[in-house]
Motif scaffolding. Structure first.
Motif, short mmCIF file in Angstrom:
data_model
loop_
_atom_site.label_atom_id
_atom_site.label_comp_id
_atom_site.label_asym_id
_atom_site.label_seq_id
_atom_site.Cartn_x
_atom_site.Cartn_y
_atom_site.Cartn_z
N GLY A 314 14.54 63.34 -51.95
CA GLY A 314 15.96 63.49 -51.63
C GLY A 314 16.69 62.18 -51.41
N VAL A 315 16.00 61.04 -51.52
CA VAL A 315 16.65 59.74 -51.32
C VAL A 315 16.88 59.12 -52.71
N ALA A 316 18.17 58.86 -53.03
CA ALA A 316 18.50 58.32 -54.35
C ALA A 316 18.02 56.87 -54.49
N LEU A 317 17.60 56.52 -55.70
CA LEU A 317 17.21 55.14 -56.00
C LEU A 317 18.27 54.56 -56.94
N HIS A 318 18.80 53.40 -56.62
CA HIS A 318 19.83 52.77 -57.46
C HIS A 318 19.31 51.47 -58.03
N GLN A 319 19.40 51.36 -59.38
CA GLN A 319 19.03 50.10 -60.02
C GLN A 319 20.27 49.21 -59.96
N ILE A 320 20.20 48.12 -59.23
CA ILE A 320 21.40 47.33 -58.90
C ILE A 320 21.38 45.92 -59.45
N GLY A 321 20.33 45.54 -60.13
CA GLY A 321 20.29 44.17 -60.63
C GLY A 321 18.90 43.81 -61.09
N GLU A 322 18.63 42.52 -61.16
CA GLU A 322 17.28 42.10 -61.55
C GLU A 322 16.89 40.77 -60.96
N ILE A 323 15.60 40.52 -61.02
CA ILE A 323 15.04 39.27 -60.51
C ILE A 323 15.09 38.23 -61.63
N ARG A 324 15.45 37.03 -61.25
CA ARG A 324 15.54 35.93 -62.22
C ARG A 324 14.69 34.76 -61.78
N ARG A 325 14.50 33.86 -62.72
CA ARG A 325 13.84 32.61 -62.40
C ARG A 325 14.78 31.77 -61.53
N GLY A 326 14.24 30.92 -60.69
CA GLY A 326 15.08 29.99 -59.93
C GLY A 326 15.19 30.36 -58.47
N ARG A 327 16.31 29.99 -57.89
CA ARG A 327 16.53 30.18 -56.45
C ARG A 327 17.91 30.79 -56.22
N GLY A 328 18.07 31.52 -55.14
CA GLY A 328 19.39 31.97 -54.72
C GLY A 328 19.78 33.33 -55.27
N LEU A 329 20.91 33.84 -54.76
CA LEU A 329 21.41 35.16 -55.14
C LEU A 329 22.74 35.01 -55.85
N ARG A 330 22.96 35.84 -56.89
CA ARG A 330 24.23 35.86 -57.61
C ARG A 330 24.76 37.29 -57.58
N LEU A 331 26.11 37.37 -57.59
CA LEU A 331 26.75 38.69 -57.60
C LEU A 331 27.63 38.77 -58.85
N LEU A 332 27.38 39.77 -59.69
CA LEU A 332 28.21 39.99 -60.88
C LEU A 332 29.32 40.95 -60.48
N LEU A 333 30.56 40.43 -60.41
CA LEU A 333 31.69 41.24 -59.95
C LEU A 333 32.14 42.20 -61.04
N ARG A 334 32.89 43.24 -60.64
CA ARG A 334 33.43 44.20 -61.61
C ARG A 334 34.27 43.50 -62.66
N SER A 335 34.93 42.41 -62.25
CA SER A 335 35.80 41.66 -63.15
C SER A 335 35.01 40.96 -64.25
N GLY A 336 33.70 40.88 -64.10
CA GLY A 336 32.88 40.23 -65.11
C GLY A 336 32.47 38.83 -64.72
N SER A 337 33.10 38.26 -63.67
CA SER A 337 32.71 36.91 -63.27
C SER A 337 31.52 36.98 -62.30
N GLU A 338 30.77 35.89 -62.30
CA GLU A 338 29.55 35.83 -61.50
C GLU A 338 29.75 34.82 -60.38
N VAL A 339 29.45 35.21 -59.14
CA VAL A 339 29.63 34.30 -58.01
C VAL A 339 28.33 34.19 -57.23
N ARG A 340 28.25 33.11 -56.45
CA ARG A 340 27.09 32.94 -55.58
C ARG A 340 27.18 33.96 -54.45
N LEU A 341 26.06 34.55 -54.10
CA LEU A 341 26.02 35.50 -52.98
C LEU A 341 25.21 34.84 -51.88
N ALA A 342 25.91 34.46 -50.80
CA ALA A 342 25.20 33.79 -49.69
C ALA A 342 24.24 34.77 -49.04
N PRO A 343 22.98 34.37 -48.86
CA PRO A 343 21.99 35.27 -48.25
C PRO A 343 22.21 35.38 -46.76
#
Ligand code: MG
Length: 353
Positions: A314-343
């Motif tokens: 009964g608990v939904a699973l959402h695929q929300i992104g993927e793991i990449r090489r490197g360091r840090g988090l990125r957020l792909l906005l609805r607008s299509g631009s990609e920004v740094r996501l501070a952890p």
């Protein structure tokens, strides 16, 4: 505060207490430690503090919720490693003026959650905290088949990133409680009937640790890494990535944001219906930074993703992104631009400074 942040203190302790015993499979720094005690299975052990004024306020949180949340925090750590919870020890220190009804409500809250998940409450300590506030410590132990425990450090570039349930609901519930500080009990009663109000307050006051989901992922060897969301999605995802030495990209459009709809606020002292946006709460910010969701973040290698159901118990699973090489988090906005996501999220050390 004697350390820069909690992760700093954990790293310092890892150096001071390296795992030497051969039956310690996983030591300090993950959601739970894993020790092997019998052939074929391992025990996951975790301990969690709940402190008045830090994790709860007596004017906002009913005693049953304090007991429930204290145990839920520990059970959520067991969910994150895929263990079946078996035993818990609950310790409580309270100031001399504490009412007996508070103490009994507290143990009731922990007891109901424990029974629901088949956890035996096998002890604990109590003390009168002269001149202090209420302090709770819960030690929980769970069982997991040898070698199947989920950990934070197994994510690899290309793995798909998932989150369970819905993010930001607990933070929304807390905002509602705070804006109704003097009317908490009224709000709770009013909440009985209303959709989002009831859901948000429930998510904050009585969170459900994702034990069934964690166990399923471990038993079917689906996840390469997992962590529970205790201090905020971005912060805990940052921890998973740091442990796995990789980066992650998250798609805004795929994040399960808190439901929009009306909620009850009373910044003016009079409860009124407002939408999340009217209350100047940003659903994305609540989802990314709000703490205490107790959902699971996990990664799945692409070849195994086809075996992953859309929901588990009964608990939904959402695929929300993927793991990449490197360091840090990125957020792909609805607008299509990609920004740094501070952890960044909720950090007790930061707040205390
Ligand atoms: Mg955790």
């Amino acid at each position: 505060v004697p350390f820069r942040n909690e992760d700093d203190l954990v790293r310092w302790l890892q150096r001071r207490w390296p795992d030497r015993a051969t039956n310690v499979r996983l030591g300090i720094g993950d959601d739970a430690a894993i020790v092997s005690v019998t052939r074929g299975s391992e025990f996951a052990l975790t301990t969690d503090l709940s402190i008045e004024g830090v994790h709860f306020r007596r004017d906002l949180h009913p005693p049953r919720a304090v007991g429930h949340r204290a145990l839920a925090r520990a059970l959520s750590d067991l969910a994150a490693v895929g263990a079946r919870p078996r035993f818990a020890l609950v310790s409580l220190a309270f100031p001399p003026a504490t009412r007996r009804s508070w103490v009994s409500g507290f143990y009731d809250g922990a007891g109901v959650l424990a029974r629901r998940h088949g956890v035996a409450l096998i002890g604990g300590d109590t003390a009168v905290a002269e001149g202090g506030g209420i302090v709770v410590d819960v030690v929980a132990a769970g069982e997991v088949k040898r070698g199947l425990a989920l950990r934070r450090d197994g994510a690899r570039p290309g793995d798909l990133l998932y989150v369970t349930g819905r993010l930001g609901m607990a933070a929304l519930g807390l905002e509602m409680l705070k804006s109704n500080a003097r009317r908490a009990s009224t709000t709770n009663r009013r909440a009985e009937g209303g959709g989002i109000v009831r859901q948000a307050l429930g998510a904050h006051l009585y969170p459900e640790p994702r034990l069934g989901t964690g166990r399923y992922l471990a038993a079917h060897r689906l996840a390469s890494a997992a962590i529970d969301v205790s201090d905020g999605f971005a912060r805990d995802l940052g921890r998973l990535c740091a442990a796995s030495a990789c980066a992650a990209i998250v798609r805004e459009e795929s994040l399960p944001l808190p439901r929009s709809g009306t909620l009850l606020t009373s910044s003016t002292g009079r409860p009124r219906q407002q939408t999340v946006r009217e209350a100047r709460l940003d659903p994305l910010e609540l989802a990314l930074r709000g703490g205490e969701d107790y959902e699971l973040i996990f990664t799945v290698p692409r070849p195994r993703a086809g075996r992953l159901p859309r929901s588990i118990k009964g608990v939904a699973l959402h695929q929300i992104g993927e793991i990449r090489r490197g360091r840090g988090l990125r957020l792909l906005l609805r607008s299509g631009s990609e920004v740094r996501l501070a952890p960044r999220g909720y950090d007790h050390f930061r707040r205390a400074r």
